[in-house]
Design an enzyme around this catalytic site. Structure first.
Site, PDB file in Angstrom:
ATOM      1  N   CYS A   2       0.840  -1.102   0.131  1.00  8.70           N
ATOM      2  CA  CYS A   2      -0.027  -0.175   0.106  1.00  8.70           C
ATOM      3  C   CYS A   2       0.989   1.092  -0.091  1.00  8.70           C
ATOM      4  O   CYS A   2       2.320   1.167   0.067  1.00  8.70           O
ATOM      5  CB  CYS A   2      -0.807   0.058   1.237  1.00  8.70           C
ATOM      6  N   ARG A  27       1.330   2.402  -6.242  1.00 14.85           N
ATOM      7  CA  ARG A  27       1.442   1.558  -5.114  1.00 14.85           C
ATOM      8  C   ARG A  27       0.063   0.882  -4.857  1.00 14.85           C
ATOM      9  O   ARG A  27       0.189  -0.305  -4.050  1.00 14.85           O
ATOM     10  CB  ARG A  27       1.999   2.022  -3.864  1.00 14.85           C
ATOM     11  N   TRP A  70      -3.910  -1.573  -0.925  1.00 16.15           N
ATOM     12  CA  TRP A  70      -3.546  -2.506  -2.137  1.00 16.15           C
ATOM     13  C   TRP A  70      -4.140  -3.655  -1.116  1.00 16.15           C
ATOM     14  O   TRP A  70      -3.621  -4.373  -0.312  1.00 16.15           O
ATOM     15  CB  TRP A  70      -2.325  -3.046  -2.601  1.00 16.15           C
ATOM     16  N   ASN A  96       0.926  -0.320   5.883  1.00 15.43           N
ATOM     17  CA  ASN A  96       1.324  -1.167   4.685  1.00 15.43           C
ATOM     18  C   ASN A  96       2.129  -2.590   5.245  1.00 15.43           C
ATOM     19  O   ASN A  96       2.918  -2.216   6.028  1.00 15.43           O
ATOM     20  CB  ASN A  96       2.283  -0.351   3.716  1.00 15.43           C
ATOM     21  N   GLY A  97       1.401  -3.611   5.036  1.00 16.19           N
ATOM     22  CA  GLY A  97       1.995  -4.731   5.552  1.00 16.19           C
ATOM     23  C   GLY A  97       0.913  -5.751   5.791  1.00 16.19           C
ATOM     24  O   GLY A  97      -0.207  -5.760   5.621  1.00 16.19           O
ATOM     25  N   GLU A 479       7.085 -18.961 -21.881  1.00 15.02           N
ATOM     26  CA  GLU A 479       7.049 -17.970 -21.020  1.00 15.02           C
ATOM     27  C   GLU A 479       7.932 -16.980 -21.513  1.00 15.02           C
ATOM     28  O   GLU A 479       7.797 -15.625 -21.545  1.00 15.02           O
ATOM     29  CB  GLU A 479       6.864 -17.993 -19.340  1.00 15.02           C
ATOM     30  N   LYS A 483       7.976 -13.107 -23.183  1.00 19.36           N
ATOM     31  CA  LYS A 483       8.514 -11.916 -22.626  1.00 19.36           C
ATOM     32  C   LYS A 483       9.095 -11.004 -23.451  1.00 19.36           C
ATOM     33  O   LYS A 483       9.067  -9.929 -23.645  1.00 19.36           O
ATOM     34  CB  LYS A 483       9.325 -12.399 -21.214  1.00 19.36           C
ATOM     35  N   GLU A 486       6.924  -9.656 -26.353  1.00 17.23           N
ATOM     36  CA  GLU A 486       5.940  -8.443 -25.888  1.00 17.23           C
ATOM     37  C   GLU A 486       6.463  -7.221 -25.575  1.00 17.23           C
ATOM     38  O   GLU A 486       6.181  -6.022 -25.871  1.00 17.23           O
ATOM     39  CB  GLU A 486       4.878  -8.893 -24.719  1.00 17.23           C
ATOM     40  N   HIS A 502      10.811 -32.107 -35.009  1.00 18.56           N
ATOM     41  CA  HIS A 502       9.702 -32.308 -35.812  1.00 18.56           C
ATOM     42  C   HIS A 502       9.207 -30.868 -36.599  1.00 18.56           C
ATOM     43  O   HIS A 502       8.051 -30.841 -36.860  1.00 18.56           O
ATOM     44  CB  HIS A 502       8.531 -32.656 -34.789  1.00 18.56           C
ATOM     45  N   LYS A 601      -2.642  -3.791 -19.793  1.00 14.89           N
ATOM     46  CA  LYS A 601      -2.434  -4.678 -18.578  1.00 14.89           C
ATOM     47  C   LYS A 601      -3.319  -5.490 -18.326  1.00 14.89           C
ATOM     48  O   LYS A 601      -3.244  -6.890 -17.994  1.00 14.89           O
ATOM     49  CB  LYS A 601      -2.070  -3.597 -17.428  1.00 14.89           C
TER      50      LYS A 601
END
Ligand code: M6R
Length: 606
Positions: A2, A27, A70, A96-97, A479, A483, A486, A502, A601
């Site tokens: 947060c 944040r 958050w 925050n935590g 993946e 990366k 993109e 193949h 996003k």
């Protein structure tokens, strides 16, 4: 993760706090709130813009605290938004935590009359401090005593209505910075909201408490030992500060890897018995004993995380598992019944195709779970139960830290379901021991970032790249290629290394490099043979190898090393150099890595 901000001085606090929240918005953005000391508070769900629309004429005062949430505990509602206060509304807290022992503290406080309004872990701290003030302690003593009683992590700021100019902050595992102005002082979770007022700051260390008034500041430890700290002068601009000094969010988020694993795992492993404790699955634990098959759905990186999950779940929990992209799943006739577990993997919790797949599973009677990063998101709400990632907001469009967290969550889920189905205690313990070692191993890889950058520069101008891996690292090849595609717009394809002959081998020549994941694991020799096939066609090879393996170095053109770990956990390490590799190539090519062209996003349309 947060955002917290506090001001004490001689100016009206409200505009300063609102302005500070805006620069902290990266944040967290699911709710926001402000308390003006001695006056009142205002809160809202969603971004700071929503808070600004609230009526605030009554909020006059020259000090106050503010928060962007958050969510970790409790849905993102107004009542759960910070600041939180005690029953008499004298002590106000932003945090925050995670307070790990909040349940027991809450019960004990309720037993003595404290009235709780929210379902957050934070609210206990306000009540705890008030309890100590009511028993005769000073504001500062009460904060200190309370913080000695809580377990968990915090960057915390406290305001007390009877001493409105004084603000107290403390840190344990979550950042706190004090800004030193002229007749005014500040506290924040990072310098970004402070920089437009002063460049002079002091960073708190763990177990330290700072007390500020408009004209004074002091720091001492939780054990009440005074701390003398020299101020630092920051020359960052606001945007740089938001990125923690990194050039891009993507790099910052990759560098957060160790912390992300710690946050995903925190409180969820029982070392003595080799069990996973997943609070979010408690309500369905018995049903999970009876499920006969698992269907995992996700899109993009989340889908690849699901593929790794499939290997884990089949090998350790012995449950037949299928993985599918959401957009395909929803248009076929999947065989689903009440013994099927449908598992959605999603960072945002809002991906339309994943959501529709879960809804389809529900309609057919499946039990639905989510591995979700965004608390209170649609998928988190619509699934029967789930595991939150606790990775913090991911701003870069390319998923990096969320992917690492998803793999870690799969390891925990595998442990949970596996131990229900007969994985031995010793295997459970072995997995936990290795999970606990992952943060330091990721940190070790991150320290090699200059070497990764050097290799990335060498390949930055190629047109195509092939990524190959086997078994647990086949999805990592997929993946890694995603990366690169993109953020650098290089054509990249991921393949199971055994598939090379193949078809893909036909593309290989001296201008078409291959990235091979060749770890010391059960498929090592097979991958080495596949590398030889590439080399025989003059294809350049970058290998990801296990620390200490010199044979791969003899074969490949360039090698990036990662530490050894259990095979099932190796993707959590092998993806790290691939994320950095893609990042550095994109930077070298001059692209905006945080906002790749044509991408968003969160994909909330079909
Ligand atoms: O929010 P979600 O995890 O559901 O998003 C899924 C994909 O859109 C996401 O992983 C996407 O592929 C990323 N850009 C990959 O880096």
């Amino acid at each position: 993760m947060c955002g917290i901000f506090a001001y004490t001085g001689s100016k009206e606090a409200l505009p300063i706090l609102l302005d500070g929240l805006t620069s902290l918005e990266y944040r967290g953005y699911d709710s926001a709130g402000i308390y003006i000391s001695g006056a009142d508070a205002v809160k809202s769900v969603g971004a700071v813009e929503n808070l600004k629309k609230k009526s605030m004429e009554h909020l006059h005062g020259t000090s106050g605290i503010a928060h962007l949430r958050w969510a970790t505990h409790g849905e993102p509602t107004e009542v759960n938004a910070h600041p939180h206060h005690d029953t008499a509304q004298q002590v106000w807290v932003v945090h925050n935590g995670i307070i790990e022992n909040f349940k027991e503290l809450r019960e004990s406080l309720q037993a003595t009359g404290a009235q709780f309004l929210s379902s957050t872990d934070t609210e206990v701290v306000a009540h705890l401090i008030a309890r100590h003030i009511n028993s005769g302690q000073s504001f500062e003593e009460a904060v200190t005593t309370a913080l000695r009683e809580v377990r968990g992590t915090y960057g915390i700021v406290v305001s007390y209505a009877l001493e409105p100019d004084k603000i107290i902050a403390a840190r344990l595992g979550a950042p706190v910075v004090v800004g030193l102005g002229d007749g005014e002082n500040f506290i924040a979770s990072d310098p970004s909201p402070i920089l437009r007022h002063t460049k002079d700051v002091l960073y708190l260390f763990d177990r330290e408490i700072a007390v500020i008034t408009p004209t004074s500041h002091s720091i001492r430890t939780l054990e009440s030992v005074p701390v003398l700290r020299e101020k630092e002068t920051i020359d960052w601009e606001v945007e740089q500060a938001q990125k923690g000094g990194y050039d891009h969010f993507m790099l910052k988020e990759i560098m957060e890897g160790p912390e992300v694993v710690i946050n995903t795992v925190r409180g969820r492993c029982i070392e003595d018995t080799g069990l996973a404790r997943l609070g979010g699955l408690e309500s369905v634990a018995e049903k999970l004993r009876d499920i006969k098959r698992i269907n995992i759905v996700g899109c993009g990186s989340a889908y690849y995380a699901g593929l790794v999950g499939e290997y884990m779940l089949e090998e350790y929990a012995g449950i037949p598992t299928e993985v599918e992209i959401g957009s395909e799943f929803r248009y076929r006739k999947p065989i689903i019944d009440s013994e099927t577990l449908m598992l959605a993997v999603t960072q945002s919790g809002e991906t339309a195709d994943t959501l529709e797949a879960i809804r389809e599973g529900k309609r057919k009677g499946a039990l639905t779970l989510g591995i979700v990063n965004t608390v209170g998101s649609t998928i988190a709400r619509e699934t029967d139960a789930g595991i939150y990632n606790h990775a913090g907001p991911e701003i870069g469009v390319a998923s990096t830290k969320a992917f690492i967290s998803q793999l870690t969550a799969f390891a925990l889920l595998t442990l949970f379901l596996g131990r229900q189905r007969g994985i031995s205690i010793s295997t459970g313990k072995e997995i936990i021991e290795e999970i606990n070692r992952l943060p330091e191993k990721i940190a070790y890889i991150l320290e090699t970032k200059d070497r990764i950058r050097e290799v990335a520069r060498k390949y930055a101008h190629v047109r195509d790249f092939l990524y190959m891996g086997r078994k647990y690292n086949y999805p990592i090849a997929l993946e890694g290629a995603l990366k690169l595609k993109e953020v650098s717009y290089i054509h990249a394809e991921g393949y199971g290394a055994g598939e090379m002959k193949h078809g893909p081998l036909a593309m290989i020549d001296e201008n078409f490099p291959t990235l091979a994941i060749a770890l010391n694991d059960s498929v090592y020799e097979k991958v080495v043979s596949n590398i030889q096939e590439v080399k025989a066609r003059r294809g350049p090879v970058v290998a990801i190898a296990t620390e200490g393996n010199t044979d791969v170095a003899d074969l490949a053109d360039d090698v990036l090393y990662i530490p050894e770990t259990l095979e099932m956990l190796s993707p959590i390490l092998s993806i790290v150099p691939l994320q950095l590799f893609a990042y550095y190539i994109a930077v070298e090519r001059g692209f905006n890595v945080d906002r790749p062209r044509n991408l968003a996003k969160s994909v909330t349309v079909e």
